[in-house]
Every structure is written in C-alpha cells, then in structure tokens.
Write a protein that holds these residues in place. Structure first.
Motif, PDB file in Angstrom:
ATOM      1  N   GLN A 108       0.838  -1.198   0.000  1.00  0.00           N
ATOM      2  CA  GLN A 108       0.000   0.000   0.000  1.00  0.00           C
ATOM      3  C   GLN A 108       0.870   1.244   0.000  1.00  0.00           C
ATOM      4  O   GLN A 108       1.928   1.269   0.618  1.00  0.00           O
ATOM      5  CB  GLN A 108      -0.922   0.034   1.218  1.00  0.00           C
ATOM      6  N   GLY A 109       0.388   2.273  -0.706  1.00  0.00           N
ATOM      7  CA  GLY A 109       1.042   3.565  -0.660  1.00  0.00           C
ATOM      8  C   GLY A 109       1.819   3.928  -1.915  1.00  0.00           C
ATOM      9  O   GLY A 109       1.819   3.222  -2.919  1.00  0.00           O
ATOM     10  N   TRP A 110       2.483   5.077  -1.841  1.00  0.00           N
ATOM     11  CA  TRP A 110       3.247   5.631  -2.954  1.00  0.00           C
ATOM     12  C   TRP A 110       4.578   4.923  -3.130  1.00  0.00           C
ATOM     13  O   TRP A 110       5.156   4.441  -2.161  1.00  0.00           O
ATOM     14  CB  TRP A 110       3.509   7.123  -2.721  1.00  0.00           C
ATOM     15  N   TYR A 111       5.063   4.884  -4.376  1.00  0.00           N
ATOM     16  CA  TYR A 111       6.384   4.317  -4.669  1.00  0.00           C
ATOM     17  C   TYR A 111       7.009   5.027  -5.864  1.00  0.00           C
ATOM     18  O   TYR A 111       6.314   5.679  -6.642  1.00  0.00           O
ATOM     19  CB  TYR A 111       6.313   2.809  -4.909  1.00  0.00           C
ATOM     20  N   THR A 112       8.323   4.913  -5.970  1.00  0.00           N
ATOM     21  CA  THR A 112       9.062   5.471  -7.102  1.00  0.00           C
ATOM     22  C   THR A 112       9.772   4.341  -7.849  1.00  0.00           C
ATOM     23  O   THR A 112      10.014   3.273  -7.297  1.00  0.00           O
ATOM     24  CB  THR A 112      10.105   6.509  -6.654  1.00  0.00           C
ATOM     25  N   THR A 149       0.040   2.142  -4.840  1.00  0.00           N
ATOM     26  CA  THR A 149      -0.504   0.809  -4.615  1.00  0.00           C
ATOM     27  C   THR A 149      -1.748   0.944  -3.752  1.00  0.00           C
ATOM     28  O   THR A 149      -1.685   1.409  -2.615  1.00  0.00           O
ATOM     29  CB  THR A 149       0.541  -0.089  -3.924  1.00  0.00           C
ATOM     30  N   PHE A 150      -2.896   0.550  -4.305  1.00  0.00           N
ATOM     31  CA  PHE A 150      -4.163   0.646  -3.584  1.00  0.00           C
ATOM     32  C   PHE A 150      -4.341  -0.512  -2.605  1.00  0.00           C
ATOM     33  O   PHE A 150      -4.888  -0.338  -1.525  1.00  0.00           O
ATOM     34  CB  PHE A 150      -5.325   0.674  -4.575  1.00  0.00           C
ATOM     35  N   ASN A 151      -3.924  -1.702  -3.006  1.00  0.00           N
ATOM     36  CA  ASN A 151      -3.950  -2.880  -2.143  1.00  0.00           C
ATOM     37  C   ASN A 151      -2.902  -3.853  -2.679  1.00  0.00           C
ATOM     38  O   ASN A 151      -2.220  -3.556  -3.645  1.00  0.00           O
ATOM     39  CB  ASN A 151      -5.353  -3.506  -2.070  1.00  0.00           C
ATOM     40  N   LYS A 152      -2.777  -5.006  -2.075  1.00  0.00           N
ATOM     41  CA  LYS A 152      -1.691  -5.907  -2.453  1.00  0.00           C
ATOM     42  C   LYS A 152      -1.825  -6.451  -3.873  1.00  0.00           C
ATOM     43  O   LYS A 152      -0.889  -7.024  -4.398  1.00  0.00           O
ATOM     44  CB  LYS A 152      -1.589  -7.058  -1.463  1.00  0.00           C
ATOM     45  N   MET A 153      -2.965  -6.215  -4.525  1.00  0.00           N
ATOM     46  CA  MET A 153      -3.168  -6.758  -5.866  1.00  0.00           C
ATOM     47  C   MET A 153      -3.240  -5.719  -6.982  1.00  0.00           C
ATOM     48  O   MET A 153      -3.185  -6.090  -8.150  1.00  0.00           O
ATOM     49  CB  MET A 153      -4.445  -7.609  -5.877  1.00  0.00           C
ATOM     50  N   PHE A 154      -3.345  -4.408  -6.670  1.00  0.00           N
ATOM     51  CA  PHE A 154      -3.570  -3.429  -7.732  1.00  0.00           C
ATOM     52  C   PHE A 154      -2.851  -2.111  -7.472  1.00  0.00           C
ATOM     53  O   PHE A 154      -2.900  -1.573  -6.361  1.00  0.00           O
ATOM     54  CB  PHE A 154      -5.074  -3.155  -7.881  1.00  0.00           C
ATOM     55  N   SER A 155      -2.206  -1.603  -8.524  1.00  0.00           N
ATOM     56  CA  SER A 155      -1.533  -0.297  -8.492  1.00  0.00           C
ATOM     57  C   SER A 155      -1.779   0.436  -9.799  1.00  0.00           C
ATOM     58  O   SER A 155      -2.078  -0.172 -10.832  1.00  0.00           O
ATOM     59  CB  SER A 155      -0.011  -0.464  -8.347  1.00  0.00           C
TER      60      SER A 155
END
Length: 191
Positions: A108-112, A149-155
């Motif tokens: 979950q959360g932002w990533y680069t 990342t909204f949840n462990k399966m979708f970004s």
C-alpha cells in the motif's frame, strides 16, 4: 570447475530464495513524446499507443524492491500528409530491471521507480507506393516514475521511458531518442 560454478550459483540463489518474490501483469497506454511523436515523416503522428507486459518483484526489505520486467509496446502511426504521406508504426520490446522504493510498504502507498532496459525497436513504414521496415536491437533505455498501490493486488503507475536509438544508416529512425510516457494498471499475484 563445474563444482565451483554450481556452488556459486547455489550461493547466489540462497538470498533470493529467502526473499518475498511476487509477479504480475501491467497494461495501459503508451504516449509517444518528442521526436517519436512529432518529427515530420519519422514520428508516429499519433497521441497514444498501448502496452502489455509482465514482471517479477523481488522484495529486498519492506521499502526496497528489484523488479524484472518485460513489456511490449505498440505505437500505431498515421500519415503526415504531403506527397509521400509517410506512416510509421513502431513496436518496442523492452526487457529491464527497476529499483522500486515503497514509501510505506509493497502492499500500500506511494512508490518510485528508476530502471534500465534493453530494447528492440521496429518501425514499419509506408507511403504512396512504398513500404519497408527498420529495426534496432539491444538499445539501452532508462526510465523513471512512480505510482500508488491501492492494495496488495492493484496499483496505478506512470513512467517516462527513453531509448537511445541510431538516427542514420540503413535502419536509422531519423532521430536519436525514442521517448514515451507509460501509464499502467498493475495487477499483482502471489502476495
């Protein structure tokens, strides 16, 4: 000698086997920019294309990942008008590795993203009474971007990709760099 190679490969595999490895698919829009889109008689003269690909994520820590990715981009062209009315359809096969930094966690959360790739780029061109193709393989590319990342399966993620190509020669594209924005829906499995 064989035993040393086998031992070295086994030792290299131990750290990866202990890590969390996941995979997934990504698909979305590929938006050509710069010369890849705008260079008269050489670019696509189109606003967007599409891509599909797959990836493996190697979770090093809760914040750091290494991602191996393979993506196919299709960038259809439209005619430029004029006497030749040239049309350029580009296809790009990209294999690379990205360093992913998750600000919160991989789930979950932002990533680069920062990465490098090897690319095979092909231009199928046609015009009034002529057609042909130009292709270049093993071309170095770089990319950077980010996502959420909204949840462990979708970004959702976006990145700017740039591939260094040959401008001149029999398989020259008429420009030095192929640049595009990639906007992807990312689906993950195995978490």
């Amino acid at each position: 000698m064989r035993h040393r190679v086998a031992l070295a490969l086994a030792l290299l595999g131990l750290p990866l086997a202990a890590q969390d490895i996941t995979g997934g698919l990504q698909t979305g829009l590929t938006l050509p920019v710069g010369d890849l889109k705008d260079k008269t008689d050489f670019g696509t003269n189109q606003f967007f294309g599409a891509h599909i690909g797959g990836h493996l994520d190697f979770n090093i820590t809760s914040h750091h990942q290494v991602r191996a990715q393979l993506t196919y981009h299709s960038l259809p062209g439209s005619g430029w008008g004029g006497p030749a009315d040239v049309n350029n359809d580009f296809k790009i096969l990209q294999i690379g590795a990205d360093w992913v930094y998750n600000f919160q966690s991989p789930n979950q959360g932002w990533y680069t993203i920062a990465g490098a790739s090897l690319n095979s780029v092909k231009d199928d061109y046609s015009g009034n009474g002529f057609s042909g193709s130009a292709s270049q393989s093993g071309k170095l590319g770089i990319r950077g971007g980010g996502g959420y990342t909204f949840n462990k399966m979708f970004s959702l993620e976006g990145s700017l990709n740039q591939v260094f190509v040959d401008k001149n020669g029999n398989d020259g594209f008429g420009f030095d760099t192929a640049t595009w924005l990639q906007v992807s829906a990312v689906f993950r499995f195995g978490r």
